[in-house]
Design a protein around this motif. Structure first.
Motif, short mmCIF file in Angstrom:
data_model
loop_
_atom_site.label_atom_id
_atom_site.label_comp_id
_atom_site.label_asym_id
_atom_site.label_seq_id
_atom_site.Cartn_x
_atom_site.Cartn_y
_atom_site.Cartn_z
N LYS A 33 0.83 -1.22 0.00
CA LYS A 33 0.00 0.00 0.00
C LYS A 33 0.85 1.26 0.00
CE LYS A 33 0.45 1.00 4.71
NZ LYS A 33 1.72 0.29 4.61
N ARG A 50 -5.38 5.94 1.40
CA ARG A 50 -4.43 4.90 1.01
C ARG A 50 -4.95 4.19 -0.22
NH1 ARG A 50 -3.95 0.19 5.30
NH2 ARG A 50 -3.53 -1.12 3.49
N GLU A 52 -3.84 0.61 -2.87
CA GLU A 52 -2.92 -0.49 -3.11
C GLU A 52 -1.75 -0.01 -3.95
OE1 GLU A 52 -4.27 -4.19 -4.75
OE2 GLU A 52 -6.04 -4.20 -3.44
N THR A 53 -0.56 -0.47 -3.63
CA THR A 53 0.59 -0.09 -4.45
C THR A 53 0.39 -0.65 -5.85
OG1 THR A 53 1.98 -0.22 -2.49
CG2 THR A 53 3.10 -0.19 -4.62
#
Lengths: 332, 332
Positions: A33, A50, A52-53
């Motif tokens: 994240k 935030r 998700e990466t």
């Protein structure tokens, strides 16, 4: 989303928000994240978001994604101006220059994170440290270690990381790498570790290591792509192999924390990260191993506790690098 | 005896001695010897004397013996006045109050060492710390760790002690007990330790522990009351069990120093004490175990070396508690 949270001394969530020139933009960059917050000088999270990466991006694409998230969160917070930028990022990195090469973010290799942020937020202090170090700082500043001078903060998840606050100050060590409790040796004949060593705490207690061990012992979870958190769930439901795996992790953690306690004369060890949510399944065997090995008189008062700030601890710690730099920042 | 020694930056032994108001009275109190020195502000030892720690005395008798030794050494030094008193003493003790109960000096239990010295040297700063901590300070200030900011100093002898200098400052920890590397766990299934734990470095590598292990393996020394130093001598002469014992100690030391290196991001580990004089018999297996386990990139530059100051390191460190208190003294 905008989200009001208290973290220690800040106003309550229902206090009307007034923009402040001292607000800090806090960033937490990990393999799963990207999280961004605007944190008030007292530690209250004024805005939080935030994602998700994202995978599949190159270095510049990931940077632009982060820029968007930062802009949105600053706008959401209503802050009139920022006093600085604090960042926790997965290692390794050069420090304090923060050319980052996060293990779990292949898009960034020697990415000049601090320079990019300095260019974008010209004139503001920009401080970057290891993400687990930021968790330790957050827990010392406003969490489970508040008011103590000697605190080990840990993250037990896909890896095992940490940070050390001793004599009231964050310890950086020779290259900003102090706090690597995950590579304290807990069993010299133990399993090989990704670092090249053997029997490191991380080799035993990291989630994927536990899952692998449990599967070798015959654990057959119904779902695929299981993690340490799934294993902890099965342990709570009474699966004997899953229980054994949690005991194995707890014992390794207890031994490593005992060693750290004797070496550093700690007061509190605060454990965060996904696996720390396993509760008594993890903390009971941990405590037993810790008390077996931490036998010096001065170690008796040490408390080993779950981290108190949840998923915002790294952001709050990143902010503290800037607003409480007298304790947490020793570099230029 | 009066003895001129250099330690780092002071004048050479043949420079005529000029009394200075900044000279420090330094004291090193252990179970086998009492040593006293007058140390110049730069670290040069201007006068030095030592006696065997007398047995059979009560608390006051031992104190009077120390008083005589201090008076004689001050007179020998030609100093015109003293700037302070620094003391290293065997533990445990309360800190910084220094009511001392040295394990190997049964005459002193809760002996108010700091108060006594303050009464005797009224108006002067009096600072007392663990004797192994003083060795670490001495080695950082003027010895093998000079010019580095992250140093572990160790004493390997009847026990295994140590002290930590991190980010350029002595670490005290919650109760002045930071540096207890002897109770880092190197083998959780290892021999029981006097502390009540199991597999501590000290349980394996302390001289008497090595002797006991070697005798269990069939080592039959000619002399009685043998020590680790005798064992090291037999190892040098090629006795296979004695060699194995030194490998066992070296391996345990290497594992513990690897753990400390990863946790604290050290630059130098400096090892003093009787057993450290065993040379390659000890340091070769130590280095091998250290390099096997200290595998993080940042650990590659660490040097594990013998202490440089010999028997005066504790005295020079005790003096540094006073003359370099900005780095080595965090208490009142």
């Amino acid at each position: 989303m905008t989200d009001d949270r208290t973290a220690g001394g800040g106003p309550t969530p229902h206090t009307p928000r007034v923009g402040s020139a001292d607000d800090i933009l806090a960033v937490d960059i990990g393999g799963t994240k990207l999280a961004v917050a605007v944190v008030e000088p007292g530690g209250r999270v004024a805005a939080y978001d935030r994602i998700e990466t994202p995978g599949g991006l190159d270095a510049e694409g990931l940077w632009r994604t982060l820029e968007s998230l930062m802009d949105k969160t600053v706008a959401d917070s209503g802050t009139t101006s920022l006093g600085g930028v604090g960042v926790g990022c997965g290692g390794p990195m050069t420090w304090p220059e923060a050319e980052v090469s996060p293990l779990n973010i292949p898009a960034w290799r020697d990415f000049p994170l601090r320079d990019r942020l300095r260019a974008r937020y010209a004139g503001l202090p920009v401080r970057v440290h290891n993400d687990a170090v930021c968790v330790a700082v957050g827990e010392h500043w406003r969490g489970a270690g508040r008011g103590r001078d000697n605190v080990l903060g840990m993250v037990v998840s896909t890896g095992v990381g940490g940070g050390l606050v001793l004599d009231g100050h964050l310890i950086d060590g020779a290259s900003g790498n102090a706090g690597h409790i995950g590579h304290v040796v807990v069993d010299p004949e133990g399993p090989p570790c990704k670092c090249g060593g053997r029997g490191c705490l991380e080799a035993i207690a990291r989630g994927p290591g536990l899952v692998e061990w449990a599967q070798e012992q015959g654990w057959r979870p119904e779902q695929r792509d299981v993690t340490g958190v799934d294993l902890a769930g099965d342990a709570r439901r009474g699966h004997p192999i899953a229980e054994s795996a949690m005991r194995r992790a707890g014992r390794a953690l207890g031994i490593a924390i005992a060693s750290a306690t004797h070496l550093c004369d700690l007061e509190v060890a605060a454990i965060g990260g996904g696996l720390s949510q396993a509760g008594a399944m993890l903390f009971d065997p941990l405590e037993e191993a810790f008390r077996t090995h931490a036998r010096m008189e001065f170690a008796r008062q040490v408390q080993v506790v779950p981290a108190a700030l949840g998923q915002t601890s790294g952001l709050i710690g990143a902010a503290a690098l800037v607003v409480a730099g007298d304790r947490y920042w020793n570099a230029d």
